[in-house]
Design a protein around this motif. Sequence first.
Motif, PDB file in Angstrom:
ATOM      1  N   ALA A  32      -0.030  12.120  -9.461  1.00 34.61           N
ATOM      2  CA  ALA A  32      -0.832  13.330  -8.843  1.00 34.61           C
ATOM      3  C   ALA A  32       0.155  14.921  -9.129  1.00 34.61           C
ATOM      4  CB  ALA A  32      -1.413  13.335  -7.516  1.00 34.61           C
ATOM      5  N   VAL A  33       1.350  14.588  -8.477  1.00 38.17           N
ATOM      6  CA  VAL A  33       2.030  15.907  -8.884  1.00 38.17           C
ATOM      7  C   VAL A  33       2.426  16.211 -10.382  1.00 38.17           C
ATOM      8  CG1 VAL A  33       4.666  16.494  -8.468  1.00 38.17           C
ATOM      9  CG2 VAL A  33       3.384  15.630  -6.623  1.00 38.17           C
ATOM     10  N   LEU A  34       2.742  15.270 -10.997  1.00 32.43           N
ATOM     11  CA  LEU A  34       2.921  15.206 -12.516  1.00 32.43           C
ATOM     12  C   LEU A  34       1.611  15.900 -13.238  1.00 32.43           C
ATOM     13  CD1 LEU A  34       4.991  12.160 -13.192  1.00 32.43           C
ATOM     14  CD2 LEU A  34       5.711  14.479 -13.532  1.00 32.43           C
ATOM     15  N   ILE A  35       0.610  15.530 -13.038  1.00 42.00           N
ATOM     16  CA  ILE A  35      -0.927  15.924 -13.266  1.00 42.00           C
ATOM     17  C   ILE A  35      -0.784  17.306 -13.003  1.00 42.00           C
ATOM     18  CG2 ILE A  35      -3.292  15.871 -13.161  1.00 42.00           C
ATOM     19  CD1 ILE A  35      -3.005  12.928 -13.097  1.00 42.00           C
ATOM     20  N   GLY A  36      -0.778  17.610 -11.742  1.00 36.70           N
ATOM     21  CA  GLY A  36      -0.746  19.227 -11.228  1.00 36.70           C
ATOM     22  C   GLY A  36       0.553  20.086 -11.886  1.00 36.70           C
ATOM     23  N   VAL A  37       1.441  19.742 -12.177  1.00 34.79           N
ATOM     24  CA  VAL A  37       2.363  20.395 -12.997  1.00 34.79           C
ATOM     25  C   VAL A  37       2.132  20.723 -14.237  1.00 34.79           C
ATOM     26  CG1 VAL A  37       4.774  20.506 -14.056  1.00 34.79           C
ATOM     27  CG2 VAL A  37       4.669  19.445 -11.718  1.00 34.79           C
ATOM     28  N   TYR A  38       1.468  19.646 -15.090  1.00 36.59           N
ATOM     29  CA  TYR A  38       1.141  19.820 -16.287  1.00 36.59           C
ATOM     30  C   TYR A  38      -0.100  20.826 -16.333  1.00 36.59           C
ATOM     31  CZ  TYR A  38       3.970  15.790 -17.446  1.00 36.59           C
ATOM     32  OH  TYR A  38       5.114  14.999 -17.845  1.00 36.59           O
ATOM     33  N   TRP A  74       0.975  -1.141   0.044  1.00 35.14           N
ATOM     34  CA  TRP A  74       0.063  -0.036   0.079  1.00 35.14           C
ATOM     35  C   TRP A  74       0.907   1.312   0.094  1.00 35.14           C
ATOM     36  CZ3 TRP A  74       0.510   3.748   3.769  1.00 35.14           C
ATOM     37  CH2 TRP A  74       1.160   3.330   4.932  1.00 35.14           C
ATOM     38  N   PHE A  75       2.119   1.201   0.718  1.00 32.41           N
ATOM     39  CA  PHE A  75       2.732   2.419   0.733  1.00 32.41           C
ATOM     40  C   PHE A  75       3.421   2.795  -0.720  1.00 32.41           C
ATOM     41  CE2 PHE A  75       6.123   4.377   3.890  1.00 32.41           C
ATOM     42  CZ  PHE A  75       5.458   5.593   3.394  1.00 32.41           C
ATOM     43  N   GLY A  76       3.728   1.730  -1.433  1.00 32.43           N
ATOM     44  CA  GLY A  76       4.572   1.770  -2.705  1.00 32.43           C
ATOM     45  C   GLY A  76       3.311   2.583  -3.644  1.00 32.43           C
ATOM     46  N   LYS A  77       2.159   1.904  -3.317  1.00 29.99           N
ATOM     47  CA  LYS A  77       1.036   2.507  -4.403  1.00 29.99           C
ATOM     48  C   LYS A  77       0.602   3.856  -4.079  1.00 29.99           C
ATOM     49  CE  LYS A  77      -0.959  -2.406  -5.043  1.00 29.99           C
ATOM     50  NZ  LYS A  77      -2.063  -3.091  -4.810  1.00 29.99           N
ATOM     51  N   LEU A  78       0.695   4.178  -2.737  1.00 29.36           N
ATOM     52  CA  LEU A  78       0.637   5.551  -2.321  1.00 29.36           C
ATOM     53  C   LEU A  78       1.535   6.542  -3.078  1.00 29.36           C
ATOM     54  CD1 LEU A  78      -0.860   7.868  -0.678  1.00 29.36           C
ATOM     55  CD2 LEU A  78       0.567   7.229   1.177  1.00 29.36           C
ATOM     56  N   LYS A  79       2.853   5.964  -2.863  1.00 35.56           N
ATOM     57  CA  LYS A  79       4.043   6.984  -3.492  1.00 35.56           C
ATOM     58  C   LYS A  79       3.684   7.037  -4.906  1.00 35.56           C
ATOM     59  CE  LYS A  79       6.717   4.818  -5.477  1.00 35.56           C
ATOM     60  NZ  LYS A  79       6.969   4.135  -6.950  1.00 35.56           N
ATOM     61  N   MET A  80       3.192   5.885  -5.634  1.00 40.81           N
ATOM     62  CA  MET A  80       2.916   6.007  -7.077  1.00 40.81           C
ATOM     63  C   MET A  80       1.939   7.132  -7.264  1.00 40.81           C
ATOM     64  SD  MET A  80       3.745   5.128 -10.319  1.00 40.81           S
ATOM     65  CE  MET A  80       2.831   5.146 -11.795  1.00 40.81           C
ATOM     66  N   GLY A  81       0.580   6.865  -6.383  1.00 43.93           N
ATOM     67  CA  GLY A  81      -0.302   7.866  -6.603  1.00 43.93           C
ATOM     68  C   GLY A  81      -0.101   9.276  -6.481  1.00 43.93           C
ATOM     69  N   SER A  95       8.546   4.991   1.653  1.00 42.13           N
ATOM     70  CA  SER A  95       8.236   3.627   1.026  1.00 42.13           C
ATOM     71  C   SER A  95       9.518   2.751   0.629  1.00 42.13           C
ATOM     72  CB  SER A  95       7.359   3.733  -0.176  1.00 42.13           C
ATOM     73  OG  SER A  95       8.249   4.357  -1.210  1.00 42.13           O
ATOM     74  N   GLY A  96      10.536   3.875   0.030  1.00 46.86           N
ATOM     75  CA  GLY A  96      11.944   3.056  -0.107  1.00 46.86           C
ATOM     76  C   GLY A  96      12.665   2.512   1.168  1.00 46.86           C
ATOM     77  N   LEU A  97      12.482   3.151   2.106  1.00 45.48           N
ATOM     78  CA  LEU A  97      13.037   2.644   3.400  1.00 45.48           C
ATOM     79  C   LEU A  97      12.195   1.391   3.983  1.00 45.48           C
ATOM     80  CD1 LEU A  97      13.690   6.059   5.440  1.00 45.48           C
ATOM     81  CD2 LEU A  97      15.535   4.428   4.238  1.00 45.48           C
ATOM     82  N   GLN A  98      11.053   1.478   3.760  1.00 46.89           N
ATOM     83  CA  GLN A  98      10.177   0.227   4.014  1.00 46.89           C
ATOM     84  C   GLN A  98      10.628  -0.920   3.358  1.00 46.89           C
ATOM     85  OE1 GLN A  98       6.152   0.214   2.706  1.00 46.89           O
ATOM     86  NE2 GLN A  98       5.546  -0.684   4.501  1.00 46.89           N
ATOM     87  N   TYR A  99      10.744  -0.765   1.798  1.00 44.97           N
ATOM     88  CA  TYR A  99      11.207  -1.797   1.117  1.00 44.97           C
ATOM     89  C   TYR A  99      12.601  -2.403   1.513  1.00 44.97           C
ATOM     90  CZ  TYR A  99       7.430  -1.721  -2.298  1.00 44.97           C
ATOM     91  OH  TYR A  99       6.107  -1.746  -2.958  1.00 44.97           O
ATOM     92  N   LEU A 100      13.432  -1.507   1.841  1.00 44.62           N
ATOM     93  CA  LEU A 100      14.860  -2.001   2.415  1.00 44.62           C
ATOM     94  C   LEU A 100      14.702  -2.835   3.593  1.00 44.62           C
ATOM     95  CD1 LEU A 100      16.922   1.250   1.611  1.00 44.62           C
ATOM     96  CD2 LEU A 100      16.874  -1.159   0.431  1.00 44.62           C
ATOM     97  N   VAL A 101      14.098  -2.458   4.658  1.00 44.78           N
ATOM     98  CA  VAL A 101      13.660  -3.056   5.815  1.00 44.78           C
ATOM     99  C   VAL A 101      13.081  -4.297   5.610  1.00 44.78           C
ATOM    100  CG1 VAL A 101      12.381  -3.101   7.859  1.00 44.78           C
ATOM    101  CG2 VAL A 101      13.600  -1.114   7.347  1.00 44.78           C
ATOM    102  N   LYS A 102      12.004  -4.450   4.789  1.00 45.62           N
ATOM    103  CA  LYS A 102      11.298  -5.585   4.505  1.00 45.62           C
ATOM    104  C   LYS A 102      12.137  -6.764   3.770  1.00 45.62           C
ATOM    105  CE  LYS A 102       7.563  -7.307   1.463  1.00 45.62           C
ATOM    106  NZ  LYS A 102       6.175  -6.674   0.548  1.00 45.62           N
ATOM    107  N   ALA A 103      13.074  -6.035   2.629  1.00 42.39           N
ATOM    108  CA  ALA A 103      14.175  -7.100   2.121  1.00 42.39           C
ATOM    109  C   ALA A 103      15.053  -7.447   3.054  1.00 42.39           C
ATOM    110  CB  ALA A 103      14.615  -6.214   1.019  1.00 42.39           C
TER     111      ALA A 103
END
Length: 197
Positions: free
Chosen positions: A142-148, A131-138, A184-192
Amino acid sequence: MTVPPPELPHDPLLNVPNALSLARIPLAVVVFTCTVHAAWFAALATFAVACVTDWLDGWWARRYGPLSLIGRALDPLTDKVLVCGAFVYLIPVPLSGIVPWMVVVVVSRELVVTGVRGIVEATGQKFGADWFGKLKMGLQCAVLIGVYLILGLRGCAGAAGALAVLEPVQDALVWAMLLATIGSGLQYLVKAVRLLK
């Protein structure tokens, strides 16, 4: 007499979910081209279509199949091409709000997580998005849509009121996206580390 091992099921490349994932590559090229030519609303529309394919390929695979190993690798790979490429192309754009160190954070996180995922899955363990990775992607989308959107509105007469509302929201989204990217990157590292022990 030795019994031969059972054949692994064929993992086809050409199916609907994978075709939707692959479609993000030409869509990404269109987004990059629109960015170079400052065609902001065209970039916005194309990026939005690419985001829809990202949702649709996962929905289709879960509902109709196939859930394949190729699809599990292809989906995040094409996401990274689209999102990281879009951020890179926005660095030289005046007033985009995207500066090099932010893009380094985004791209570095994706490279590290992709490498770690390969190491973990080489041991036979699953290491998919949570879910954290999906939140990051979302948030990145959203940031890119806002920029454009904001860049497009800056070229429109009478958009000052909308920009006054959107720009503070966009600033908050950028910082939320960066925190989610790092977290989310730190979470993935801990999980790994836990999976590899």
